[in-house]
Design a protein around this motif. Structure first.
Motif, short mmCIF file in Angstrom:
data_model
loop_
_atom_site.label_atom_id
_atom_site.label_comp_id
_atom_site.label_asym_id
_atom_site.label_seq_id
_atom_site.Cartn_x
_atom_site.Cartn_y
_atom_site.Cartn_z
N HIS A 1 0.85 -1.19 0.00
CA HIS A 1 0.00 0.00 0.00
C HIS A 1 0.88 1.24 0.00
O HIS A 1 1.74 1.42 0.87
N VAL A 2 0.71 2.10 -1.00
CA VAL A 2 1.61 3.23 -1.19
C VAL A 2 1.54 4.22 -0.03
O VAL A 2 2.56 4.70 0.46
N SER A 3 0.34 4.52 0.46
CA SER A 3 0.17 5.56 1.48
C SER A 3 0.70 5.14 2.84
O SER A 3 1.33 5.94 3.54
N THR A 4 0.46 3.91 3.25
CA THR A 4 0.82 3.47 4.60
C THR A 4 2.05 2.56 4.63
O THR A 4 2.63 2.36 5.70
N GLY A 5 2.44 1.99 3.49
CA GLY A 5 3.57 1.07 3.46
C GLY A 5 3.25 -0.33 3.94
O GLY A 5 4.14 -1.18 4.01
#
Length: 728
Positions: free
Chosen positions: A476-480
């Motif tokens: 997930h790009v936003s949260t890693g």
């Protein structure tokens, strides 16, 4: 007539060469250990006479062993205990239906072969214990297991005879195994344990026999026993992973032998190299070749789709006749606009799935549920989109194909509901330290929390992604966090499907890996899945990973009777208690003997000989017991009483050696010789009578009970429930 429920409680010195087969300097062959042939036993039997009696003794042991195992073998005429598993697996082999089990395949293949050769047609369902066999021929499979179980006592007899050169010690060991109701019961049913113990004892006997040929290396008998050791090691490993323990025992024996040879200055390095190569060939390469051959046969025979498909990868499933992936043609590489199904790689992980239902109030954000579903369904379909554009232009047949590559940032739109795969920092429904995964947006339009980076394990940036073969990670790009299946079952509001979460912990496990299975894209050419067929090495590796995960995932079921390793030696009747007492007695005697020899106390040649038997032969058996018992204390999986039986074989052999040596020590200090004979014979007879009396008391546990239920105070078994943990 009722049959007792089997398995109710289911729940020294360094290793030295075997006595009589140990290494000595070139001029010492036939030294003190060889001189035993001229000594008279305290019982008054000259060694040549004892040697003449050995074939008759072996015949007696074999006859009693087979009689005890085959007595009333067809009873009860219904499924007992784990026959429901291993009988069913034998049926799968006969029907060529693929299944999954946590053990290697050899034992089940042999059970299936025994059933096939004895006329069983593989149609009995083996659904649950208590189901009657009716007209189905089950005796052949039970008879096969009973035959192998019957060989244990003769094998142990020959092993102890080789180690101690004492006929009474060998007979005492054999009587323990012949009349132990646990060994009898375990040998009379369709189980893996008698098959495992057959190969285990075969490996120990072959190793000891090979040690006895140490003074004539590279002879025909030496090669025979060394090769047979390797064959039995492969057999033990091919039945259960517990076979690793006997591999370790043989390995330590081999290391000691090679170290001893290296210190023999009369041997050239060339000869030492030949010894090393012979052991590598017979004890490493031969077992490995046989072990891999078992799996080759296993995968060749089981070529039809069955209940084990879902535990294996999509690429593997595509080879199974009847599987929905068999003979299917799909595009090979992923492209934007493709419609796909995404399968989790954990065992029974399921397909990435969504539906119109929302998470209930109080469970994270009230958005559309995303789960993992174990079955094929239209709600498993997802569309691969670019993160910064729609895919409408990609549906134009004239637009160029753009492939998805390792490292790309993508969106996954659920085909049936047009919502995007989404995550945020709300807690997951069940795994509280993970983030919730939902379906979000309208007609494919959402926000930046819909962006996922796709990465292929072991690949470089820019590489294409293959259907079935590529193992991918979705970050997930936003949260890693990483998309994964927790394996936990959701409540009824989640239709009892599997929880999908986004884990902030970056540890790579099968839970967080996925592969693309179905793939639809009209703009791409289809290829047969045979092109993506995994190699035998890949299948072999995958099957072992699945078996290891399956073993580690075995946990107790509700109300299931399990046990702990420390329960096992103390939780079964007289013979086992005798073995347990003997272990303590052996340690005391071994330490005393070692200290005596170290201090240089003058002993007669006969006492020195007994000391060597105690330390070398007994030490080797003691090591085998430790290797087959102590590892269970470190295992996290569920354990049962029957796991102790391999170790029990070693403790029984140790009992024969220890008590025979003790009686000879005692008799050696007595005079005149008549007194010594009486002590020796009286002690031996007392032990045999104790073993037989124990069998007399508890034989209904093996052959069945008559009268009221064992829980009834009027039952003949009621008074024999000596411990609260026993169940009859």
């Amino acid at each position: 007539m009722r049959r007792a429920r089997p398995g109710a409680a289911r729940g020294g010195a360094p290793r030295m060469p075997a006595a009589g087969g140990g290494r000595a300097e070139a001029g010492q062959r036939g030294g003190p250990l060889r001189q035993r042939g001229s000594r008279r036993l305290p019982g008054g039997t000259a060694r040549p006479a004892a040697a003449a009696a050995r074939p008759a003794a072996l015949a007696l042991v074999t006859l009693l062993s087979f009689a005890s195992r085959f007595h009333r073998l067809p009873e009860p005429p219904h499924v007992c205990w784990d026959e429901t598993h291993f009988g069913k697996m034998g049926s799968y082999y006969i029907n060529r239906t693929f299944f999954f089990d946590v053990h290697p395949p050899l034992g089940k293949m042999l059970i299936g072969l025994a059933g096939y050769l004895s006329g069983y047609d593989g149609t009995f369902p083996f659904q649950k214990p208590g189901d009657r066999y009716e007209q189905h021929n089950y005796v052949g499979m039970r008879g096969f297991c009973a035959f192998l179980g019957s060989c244990l006592a003769p094998f142990a007899y020959l092993t102890v005879l080789e180690l101690s050169k004492s006929l009474p010690a060998a007979l005492l060991t054999a009587f323990i195994l012949i009349f132990d109701t646990g060994c009898i019961t375990l040998s009379q049913y369709i189980l893996l344990d008698p098959i495992l113990m057959f190969f285990l004892m075969g490996a120990v006997l072959s190793m000891v026999k090979c040690n006895s040929c140490a003074d004539r290396p590279f002879s025909a008998s030496w090669w025979f026993w060394l090769s047979l050791t390797g064959v039995n090691l492969a057999g033990a490993m091919g039945v259960k992973f517990v076979g690793l323990f006997v591999v370790l025992l043989v390995g330590l024996n081999t290391i000691y032998d090679l170290w001893d040879l290296l210190g023999n200055l009369s041997l050239s390095l060339v000869v030492f190299g030949k010894h090393l190569l012979a052991r590598v060939l017979c004890l490493i390469l031969l077992p490995l070749a046989l072990y891999m051959a078992m799996f080759a046969v296993h995968f060749t025979v089981l070529n039809k789709s069955g209940p084990g498909d879902g535990f294996f990868s999509s690429a593997f499933q595509s080879q199974l006749i009847g599987n929905n992936l068999h003979n299917v043609s799909v595009p090979e590489h992923l492209a934007y606009g493709s419609v796909v199904t995404i399968k989790n790689l954990r065992m029974a992980g399921g397909y990435l799935h969504s539906h119109w239902h929302l998470y209930p109030e109080g469970i994270g954000a009230r958005q559309q549920q995303v789960t993992a579903y174990l079955h094929k369904d239209l709600n498993n379909l997802w569309i691969i989109k670019k993160h910064d554009s729609d895919t409408a232009d990609l549906s134009d047949p004239s637009s160029p194909v753009e492939f998805v590559r390792h490292g790309d940032i993508i969106r996954l739109e659920h085909k049936e509901t047009s919502r995007n795969l989404h995550s945020h920092q709300h807690e997951a429904p069940l795994t509280r330290k993970h983030f919730q995964v939902t379906g979000y947006g309208i007609n494919g339009t959402g926000d930046s929390n819909d962006f996922w980076r796709i990465e292929v394990v072991g690949r470089k940036a820019g590489k294409l992604i293959k259907v079935l073969r590529s193992q991918v990670r979705l970050t997930h790009v936003s949260t890693g966090c990483i998309l994964g299946s927790s394996g936990k079952t959701l409540p009824k509001w989640g239709w009892e499907q599997v929880e999908v979460t986004c884990t902030p912990y970056l540890k790579e496990t099968p839970n967080s890996l996925w592969n693309f299975e179905d793939h639809i894209n009209p703009k791409l050419p289809n290829i047969s899945l045979d092109v993506l067929k995994p190699s035998f090495a890949e299948i072999l590796l995958e099957s072992h990973m699945v078996m290891i995960r399956g073993n580690s995932g075995l946990k107790p079921k509700d109300n299931e009777v399990t046990s702990k390793p420390w329960h096992w030696p103390i939780n079964y009747q007289v013979i086992w208690w005798l073995n347990l007492v003997t272990i303590g007695l052996y340690l005391l005697m071994a330490v005393s003997t070692a200290v005596t020899l170290k201090r240089g106390v003058q002993l007669t040649s006969e006492l020195k000989e007994l000391s060597r038997v105690m330390l070398r032969g007994g030490g080797q058996i003691m090591l085998g017991w430790l290797l087959h018992y102590l590892p269970f204390f470190m295992m996290g999986r569920v354990l049962y009483f029957h796991h102790y039986f391999p170790a029990m074989l070693f403790s029984s052999m140790l009992t024969g050696i220890t008590w025979d040596t003790l009686l000879q020590f005692c008799a050696g200090f007595l005079s005149p010789s008549n007194t010594a004979r009486k002590v020796y014979r009286g002690g031996f007879l007392a032990l045999v009578l104790l073993i037989m009396y124990s069998f007399y008391l508890f034989h209904p546990l093996s052959y069945g009970m008559i009268g009221p239920m064992a829980s009834d105070p009027s039952s003949p078994m009621a008074g024999l429930r000596w411990m609260d943990s026993w169940e009859f």
